[in-house]
Motif scaffolding. Structure first.
Motif, PDB file in Angstrom:
ATOM      1  N   LYS A  12       0.843  -1.200   0.000  1.00 44.79           N
ATOM      2  CA  LYS A  12       0.000   0.000   0.000  1.00 44.79           C
ATOM      3  C   LYS A  12       0.876   1.248   0.000  1.00 44.79           C
ATOM      4  CE  LYS A  12      -3.705  -1.914   2.769  1.00 44.79           C
ATOM      5  NZ  LYS A  12      -4.435  -1.754   4.041  1.00 44.79           N
ATOM      6  N   SER A  13       1.940   1.200   0.787  1.00 42.81           N
ATOM      7  CA  SER A  13       2.856   2.334   0.846  1.00 42.81           C
ATOM      8  C   SER A  13       3.487   2.591  -0.516  1.00 42.81           C
ATOM      9  CB  SER A  13       3.937   2.074   1.895  1.00 42.81           C
ATOM     10  OG  SER A  13       4.852   3.124   1.932  1.00 42.81           O
ATOM     11  N   VAL A  14       3.837   1.530  -1.244  1.00 45.22           N
ATOM     12  CA  VAL A  14       4.403   1.679  -2.573  1.00 45.22           C
ATOM     13  C   VAL A  14       3.408   2.412  -3.472  1.00 45.22           C
ATOM     14  CG1 VAL A  14       5.105   0.426  -4.664  1.00 45.22           C
ATOM     15  CG2 VAL A  14       5.967  -0.300  -2.438  1.00 45.22           C
ATOM     16  N   ILE A  15       2.148   1.997  -3.427  1.00 46.27           N
ATOM     17  CA  ILE A  15       1.121   2.627  -4.260  1.00 46.27           C
ATOM     18  C   ILE A  15       0.965   4.097  -3.897  1.00 46.27           C
ATOM     19  CG2 ILE A  15      -1.344   2.691  -4.810  1.00 46.27           C
ATOM     20  CD1 ILE A  15      -1.354  -0.363  -4.282  1.00 46.27           C
ATOM     21  N   LEU A  16       0.779   4.367  -2.621  1.00 46.11           N
ATOM     22  CA  LEU A  16       0.550   5.747  -2.191  1.00 46.11           C
ATOM     23  C   LEU A  16       1.789   6.619  -2.402  1.00 46.11           C
ATOM     24  CD1 LEU A  16      -1.489   5.027   1.048  1.00 46.11           C
ATOM     25  CD2 LEU A  16      -2.354   5.855  -1.149  1.00 46.11           C
ATOM     26  N   SER A  17       2.952   6.059  -2.154  1.00 44.54           N
ATOM     27  CA  SER A  17       4.188   6.819  -2.368  1.00 44.54           C
ATOM     28  C   SER A  17       4.363   7.158  -3.833  1.00 44.54           C
ATOM     29  CB  SER A  17       5.398   6.031  -1.868  1.00 44.54           C
ATOM     30  OG  SER A  17       5.312   5.831  -0.479  1.00 44.54           O
ATOM     31  N   GLN A  18       4.064   6.202  -4.696  1.00 45.26           N
ATOM     32  CA  GLN A  18       4.203   6.453  -6.127  1.00 45.26           C
ATOM     33  C   GLN A  18       3.221   7.530  -6.578  1.00 45.26           C
ATOM     34  OE1 GLN A  18       6.666   5.232  -7.962  1.00 45.26           O
ATOM     35  NE2 GLN A  18       5.994   6.568  -9.621  1.00 45.26           N
ATOM     36  N   LEU A  19       1.995   7.482  -6.065  1.00 49.90           N
ATOM     37  CA  LEU A  19       1.022   8.526  -6.384  1.00 49.90           C
ATOM     38  C   LEU A  19       1.526   9.890  -5.930  1.00 49.90           C
ATOM     39  CD1 LEU A  19      -2.395   6.846  -5.535  1.00 49.90           C
ATOM     40  CD2 LEU A  19      -1.660   7.675  -7.771  1.00 49.90           C
ATOM     41  N   LEU A  20       2.081   9.939  -4.726  1.00 51.37           N
ATOM     42  CA  LEU A  20       2.598  11.202  -4.204  1.00 51.37           C
ATOM     43  C   LEU A  20       3.783  11.695  -5.034  1.00 51.37           C
ATOM     44  CD1 LEU A  20       2.421  13.396  -2.067  1.00 51.37           C
ATOM     45  CD2 LEU A  20       3.853  11.980  -0.586  1.00 51.37           C
ATOM     46  N   LEU A  21       4.686  10.791  -5.382  1.00 49.82           N
ATOM     47  CA  LEU A  21       5.829  11.182  -6.204  1.00 49.82           C
ATOM     48  C   LEU A  21       5.368  11.754  -7.548  1.00 49.82           C
ATOM     49  CD1 LEU A  21       8.200   8.149  -5.564  1.00 49.82           C
ATOM     50  CD2 LEU A  21       8.568  10.494  -4.802  1.00 49.82           C
ATOM     51  N   GLU A  22       4.430  11.066  -8.176  1.00 50.49           N
ATOM     52  CA  GLU A  22       3.924  11.533  -9.472  1.00 50.49           C
ATOM     53  C   GLU A  22       3.230  12.881  -9.327  1.00 50.49           C
ATOM     54  OE1 GLU A  22       4.237   9.922 -12.465  1.00 50.49           O
ATOM     55  OE2 GLU A  22       5.325   8.242 -11.590  1.00 50.49           O
ATOM     56  N   SER A  23       2.442  13.016  -8.281  1.00 51.18           N
ATOM     57  CA  SER A  23       1.725  14.261  -8.050  1.00 51.18           C
ATOM     58  C   SER A  23       2.688  15.407  -7.794  1.00 51.18           C
ATOM     59  CB  SER A  23       0.772  14.091  -6.864  1.00 51.18           C
ATOM     60  OG  SER A  23       0.076  15.271  -6.615  1.00 51.18           O
ATOM     61  N   ASN A  24       3.710  15.159  -7.008  1.00 53.26           N
ATOM     62  CA  ASN A  24       4.704  16.189  -6.723  1.00 53.26           C
ATOM     63  C   ASN A  24       5.437  16.618  -7.989  1.00 53.26           C
ATOM     64  OD1 ASN A  24       4.055  16.136  -4.027  1.00 53.26           O
ATOM     65  ND2 ASN A  24       5.760  14.837  -3.438  1.00 53.26           N
ATOM     66  N   GLU A  25       5.738  15.664  -8.853  1.00 48.46           N
ATOM     67  CA  GLU A  25       6.412  16.005 -10.105  1.00 48.46           C
ATOM     68  C   GLU A  25       5.543  16.920 -10.961  1.00 48.46           C
ATOM     69  OE1 GLU A  25       7.556  12.347 -11.974  1.00 48.46           O
ATOM     70  OE2 GLU A  25       8.996  11.873 -10.404  1.00 48.46           O
ATOM     71  N   ASN A  26       4.235  16.744 -10.899  1.00 49.31           N
ATOM     72  CA  ASN A  26       3.326  17.577 -11.678  1.00 49.31           C
ATOM     73  C   ASN A  26       3.274  19.012 -11.169  1.00 49.31           C
ATOM     74  OD1 ASN A  26       2.683  15.470 -13.388  1.00 49.31           O
ATOM     75  ND2 ASN A  26       0.918  14.854 -12.184  1.00 49.31           N
ATOM     76  N   LEU A  27       3.710  19.251  -9.946  1.00 51.05           N
ATOM     77  CA  LEU A  27       3.713  20.596  -9.374  1.00 51.05           C
ATOM     78  C   LEU A  27       4.966  21.390  -9.750  1.00 51.05           C
ATOM     79  CD1 LEU A  27       2.497  19.851  -5.741  1.00 51.05           C
ATOM     80  CD2 LEU A  27       1.172  20.847  -7.614  1.00 51.05           C
ATOM     81  N   PHE A  28       5.938  20.726 -10.301  1.00 51.06           N
ATOM     82  CA  PHE A  28       7.259  21.308 -10.508  1.00 51.06           C
ATOM     83  C   PHE A  28       7.242  22.657 -11.228  1.00 51.06           C
ATOM     84  CE2 PHE A  28      11.397  21.644 -12.644  1.00 51.06           C
ATOM     85  CZ  PHE A  28      12.225  21.549 -11.545  1.00 51.06           C
ATOM     86  N   PHE A  29       6.416  22.819 -12.234  1.00 47.49           N
ATOM     87  CA  PHE A  29       6.444  24.049 -13.027  1.00 47.49           C
ATOM     88  C   PHE A  29       5.335  25.037 -12.660  1.00 47.49           C
ATOM     89  CE2 PHE A  29       8.642  20.931 -15.716  1.00 47.49           C
ATOM     90  CZ  PHE A  29       9.861  21.584 -15.831  1.00 47.49           C
ATOM     91  N   THR A  30       4.682  24.845 -11.533  1.00 49.90           N
ATOM     92  CA  THR A  30       3.620  25.764 -11.137  1.00 49.90           C
ATOM     93  C   THR A  30       4.178  26.935 -10.349  1.00 49.90           C
ATOM     94  OG1 THR A  30       3.162  24.618  -9.058  1.00 49.90           O
ATOM     95  CG2 THR A  30       1.970  23.840 -11.007  1.00 49.90           C
ATOM     96  N   LYS A  31       3.421  28.033 -10.289  1.00 49.46           N
ATOM     97  CA  LYS A  31       3.832  29.207  -9.508  1.00 49.46           C
ATOM     98  C   LYS A  31       3.975  28.873  -8.032  1.00 49.46           C
ATOM     99  CE  LYS A  31       1.963  33.116 -12.043  1.00 49.46           C
ATOM    100  NZ  LYS A  31       0.998  34.219 -11.980  1.00 49.46           N
ATOM    101  N   GLN A  32       3.100  28.009  -7.550  1.00 46.37           N
ATOM    102  CA  GLN A  32       3.093  27.669  -6.126  1.00 46.37           C
ATOM    103  C   GLN A  32       4.305  26.824  -5.709  1.00 46.37           C
ATOM    104  OE1 GLN A  32       0.524  27.152  -8.231  1.00 46.37           O
ATOM    105  NE2 GLN A  32      -0.863  28.741  -7.558  1.00 46.37           N
ATOM    106  N   TYR A  33       5.005  26.329  -6.670  1.00 46.19           N
ATOM    107  CA  TYR A  33       6.156  25.475  -6.385  1.00 46.19           C
ATOM    108  C   TYR A  33       7.373  26.350  -6.112  1.00 46.19           C
ATOM    109  CZ  TYR A  33       8.950  21.200  -6.766  1.00 46.19           C
ATOM    110  OH  TYR A  33       9.762  20.136  -6.515  1.00 46.19           O
TER     111      TYR A  33
END
Length: 118
Positions: A12-33
């Motif tokens: 479960k941790s692998v699944i949730l961690s991967q989701l978080l990693l992917e989500s964080n990568e999507n924030l990389f180019f936003t103003k809020q980042y």
């Protein structure tokens, strides 16, 4: 592969961690980042990757073929969840609930595929 409750939690941790990693990568180019958020996310990602990698090794050594198939499935579902709209996520959640209510029906009529490693 029979997993113990601790291994299930790691999966479960692998699944949730991967989701978080992917989500964080999507924030990389936003103003809020901003720099502070960037630093915290990079630090968290590093810690998650290290923890998941260590636990993965334990699970993988138990059954390489099954672990590989599970990880493929995790990667596929993470991709599907990540690219789903909010409406689709609600529907996917309902499908999972129906599956849990009647696993026998899904086992009989649904198709799943585990790939054999060569």
């Amino acid at each position: 592969m029979q997993t113990n409750p601790l291994q299930q939690e790691y999966l479960k941790s692998v699944i949730l961690s991967q989701l978080l990693l992917e989500s964080n990568e999507n924030l990389f180019f936003t103003k809020q980042y901003k720099q502070q958020i960037k630093h915290k996310i990079n630090s968290l990602n590093k810690d998650l990757e290290e923890t998941v990698r260590n636990e993965f090794k334990i699970i993988y050594n138990t059954s390489p073929e099954t672990t590989t198939n599970i990880l493929r499935s995790i990667e596929e579902i993470v991709g599907k969840l990540q690219t789903s709209s909010l409406d689709e996520l609600v529907f996917i959640n309902a499908v999972i609930d129906k599956y849990k209510e009647n696993k026998e029906w899904f086992t009989e009529y649904g198709e799943t595929e585990f790939l054999r490693l060569d």
